[in-house]
Write a protein that holds these residues in place. Sequence first.
Motif, mmCIF file in Angstrom:
data_model
loop_
_atom_site.group_PDB
_atom_site.id
_atom_site.type_symbol
_atom_site.label_atom_id
_atom_site.label_comp_id
_atom_site.label_asym_id
_atom_site.label_seq_id
_atom_site.Cartn_x
_atom_site.Cartn_y
_atom_site.Cartn_z
ATOM 1 N N GLU A 120 -7.678 -2.032 27.314
ATOM 2 C CA GLU A 120 -8.746 -1.166 27.816
ATOM 3 C C GLU A 120 -8.751 -1.122 29.341
ATOM 4 O OE1 GLU A 120 -13.650 -0.828 27.676
ATOM 5 O OE2 GLU A 120 -12.594 -2.305 26.446
ATOM 6 N N PHE A 121 -8.576 -2.284 29.957
ATOM 7 C CA PHE A 121 -8.584 -2.332 31.413
ATOM 8 C C PHE A 121 -7.292 -1.776 32.007
ATOM 9 C CE2 PHE A 121 -11.655 -6.016 30.760
ATOM 10 C CZ PHE A 121 -12.759 -5.208 30.967
ATOM 11 N N GLU A 122 -6.191 -1.896 31.269
ATOM 12 C CA GLU A 122 -4.949 -1.267 31.717
ATOM 13 C C GLU A 122 -5.130 0.245 31.782
ATOM 14 O OE1 GLU A 122 -2.210 -2.346 32.854
ATOM 15 O OE2 GLU A 122 -1.994 -4.448 32.239
ATOM 16 N N MET A 123 -5.876 0.795 30.827
ATOM 17 C CA MET A 123 -6.141 2.231 30.826
ATOM 18 C C MET A 123 -6.988 2.617 32.039
ATOM 19 S SD MET A 123 -7.892 4.603 27.867
ATOM 20 C CE MET A 123 -9.506 3.843 28.070
ATOM 21 N N VAL A 124 -7.990 1.789 32.361
ATOM 22 C CA VAL A 124 -8.809 2.036 33.550
ATOM 23 C C VAL A 124 -7.932 2.011 34.797
ATOM 24 C CG1 VAL A 124 -10.670 1.139 35.000
ATOM 25 C CG2 VAL A 124 -10.911 1.104 32.509
ATOM 26 N N GLN A 125 -7.071 1.016 34.875
ATOM 27 C CA GLN A 125 -6.172 0.898 36.020
ATOM 28 C C GLN A 125 -5.281 2.128 36.152
ATOM 29 O OE1 GLN A 125 -2.689 -1.600 35.627
ATOM 30 N NE2 GLN A 125 -3.083 -2.539 37.613
ATOM 31 N N MET A 133 -15.702 -5.897 35.497
ATOM 32 C CA MET A 133 -14.249 -5.860 35.649
ATOM 33 C C MET A 133 -13.757 -4.424 35.792
ATOM 34 S SD MET A 133 -11.440 -7.509 35.931
ATOM 35 C CE MET A 133 -11.728 -9.175 35.309
ATOM 36 N N ALA A 134 -14.293 -3.524 34.980
ATOM 37 C CA ALA A 134 -13.888 -2.121 35.065
ATOM 38 C C ALA A 134 -14.212 -1.549 36.437
ATOM 39 C CB ALA A 134 -14.576 -1.310 33.972
ATOM 40 N N SER A 135 -15.374 -1.895 36.958
ATOM 41 C CA SER A 135 -15.774 -1.405 38.272
ATOM 42 C C SER A 135 -14.866 -1.949 39.367
ATOM 43 C CB SER A 135 -17.228 -1.809 38.556
ATOM 44 O OG SER A 135 -17.629 -1.380 39.838
ATOM 45 N N VAL A 136 -14.522 -3.223 39.273
ATOM 46 C CA VAL A 136 -13.635 -3.840 40.260
ATOM 47 C C VAL A 136 -12.256 -3.183 40.226
ATOM 48 C CG1 VAL A 136 -12.370 -5.947 40.836
ATOM 49 C CG2 VAL A 136 -14.811 -6.063 40.340
ATOM 50 N N ILE A 137 -11.729 -2.974 39.028
ATOM 51 C CA ILE A 137 -10.402 -2.370 38.886
ATOM 52 C C ILE A 137 -10.399 -0.948 39.441
ATOM 53 C CG2 ILE A 137 -8.696 -1.542 37.221
ATOM 54 C CD1 ILE A 137 -9.557 -3.914 35.430
ATOM 55 N N ALA A 138 -11.426 -0.176 39.090
ATOM 56 C CA ALA A 138 -11.506 1.202 39.573
ATOM 57 C C ALA A 138 -11.592 1.243 41.095
ATOM 58 C CB ALA A 138 -12.715 1.901 38.956
ATOM 59 N N THR A 139 -12.435 0.384 41.660
ATOM 60 C CA THR A 139 -12.591 0.346 43.116
ATOM 61 C C THR A 139 -11.286 -0.048 43.797
ATOM 62 O OG1 THR A 139 -14.926 -0.256 42.887
ATOM 63 C CG2 THR A 139 -13.892 -0.672 45.018
ATOM 64 N N GLU A 140 -10.610 -1.029 43.229
ATOM 65 C CA GLU A 140 -9.349 -1.492 43.809
ATOM 66 C C GLU A 140 -8.295 -0.390 43.797
ATOM 67 O OE1 GLU A 140 -6.698 -4.467 41.729
ATOM 68 O OE2 GLU A 140 -7.455 -5.718 43.359
ATOM 69 N N GLU A 141 -8.188 0.317 42.684
ATOM 70 C CA GLU A 141 -7.163 1.352 42.577
ATOM 71 C C GLU A 141 -7.461 2.547 43.474
ATOM 72 O OE1 GLU A 141 -4.358 0.941 41.334
ATOM 73 O OE2 GLU A 141 -4.797 -0.972 40.383
#
Length: 226
Positions: free
Chosen positions: A131-136, A195-203
């Motif tokens: 799921e988080f890979e998809m967000v990334q 975690m989703a928010s962190v990943i989105a912000t980072e990308e």
Amino acid sequence: MSTAPDLQTAAAVINTARAMVDTAIQTLIAKGGPDANQTLAYDIAHVAAAIETSRGLLEYGAKGTVEGNITCAFTADMVHDFISRLIGREKLWGVDPSGLSSAHDFVQTYREPAFLASLADQQGPRHLGDEFEMVQDTFRSFGAKVIAPQAEHVHRHNGDVPEDVIAGLAEIGAFGLSVPVEYDGFSEGGEGEYMASVIATEELTRASLGIGGSLITRPEILTRAL
């Protein structure tokens, strides 16, 4: 010969640094608190945040050699920064800097330039679920295709955030990551939403901090405040 991670020593160093910060906090309180000692309060907060980040990395570091070396490098840098803030202000902090002397060899090993250079071209494994890979992938693709080509022009000309960036982020749900599902957002609670928010912000920040990463933090802060 490659350098192997030493998480046991890293953990011991982190505990020592944490104990010293705890002592400094008591000193800060005794001196009248943050309002009366803003420089000390700032330095303590900065060091304490780095210590807790190091502690959080220990679990990540146990997943493999690269992960372990990244953890050790960050921890060594944390100690170096701590010492640089402490030297000359020992009385202000109310701690004995010799408490960190046992970390000397650790810091020397994991701040060695050649060691750090060896990490520069290695992508630290992220160990994300599907799921988080998809967000990334979603936010990295948007950043590369929509944000990055416009970022330099906006920065150099102090321009507004382009409308297609705002509309595009809205379309992929960037502004609803912390909005509960009952209000048509995507948050179902739990640690996953952070975690989703962190990943989105980072990308998005990978493409641009100004018109990418920082753009979605504003609604995140507002939503959590509400």
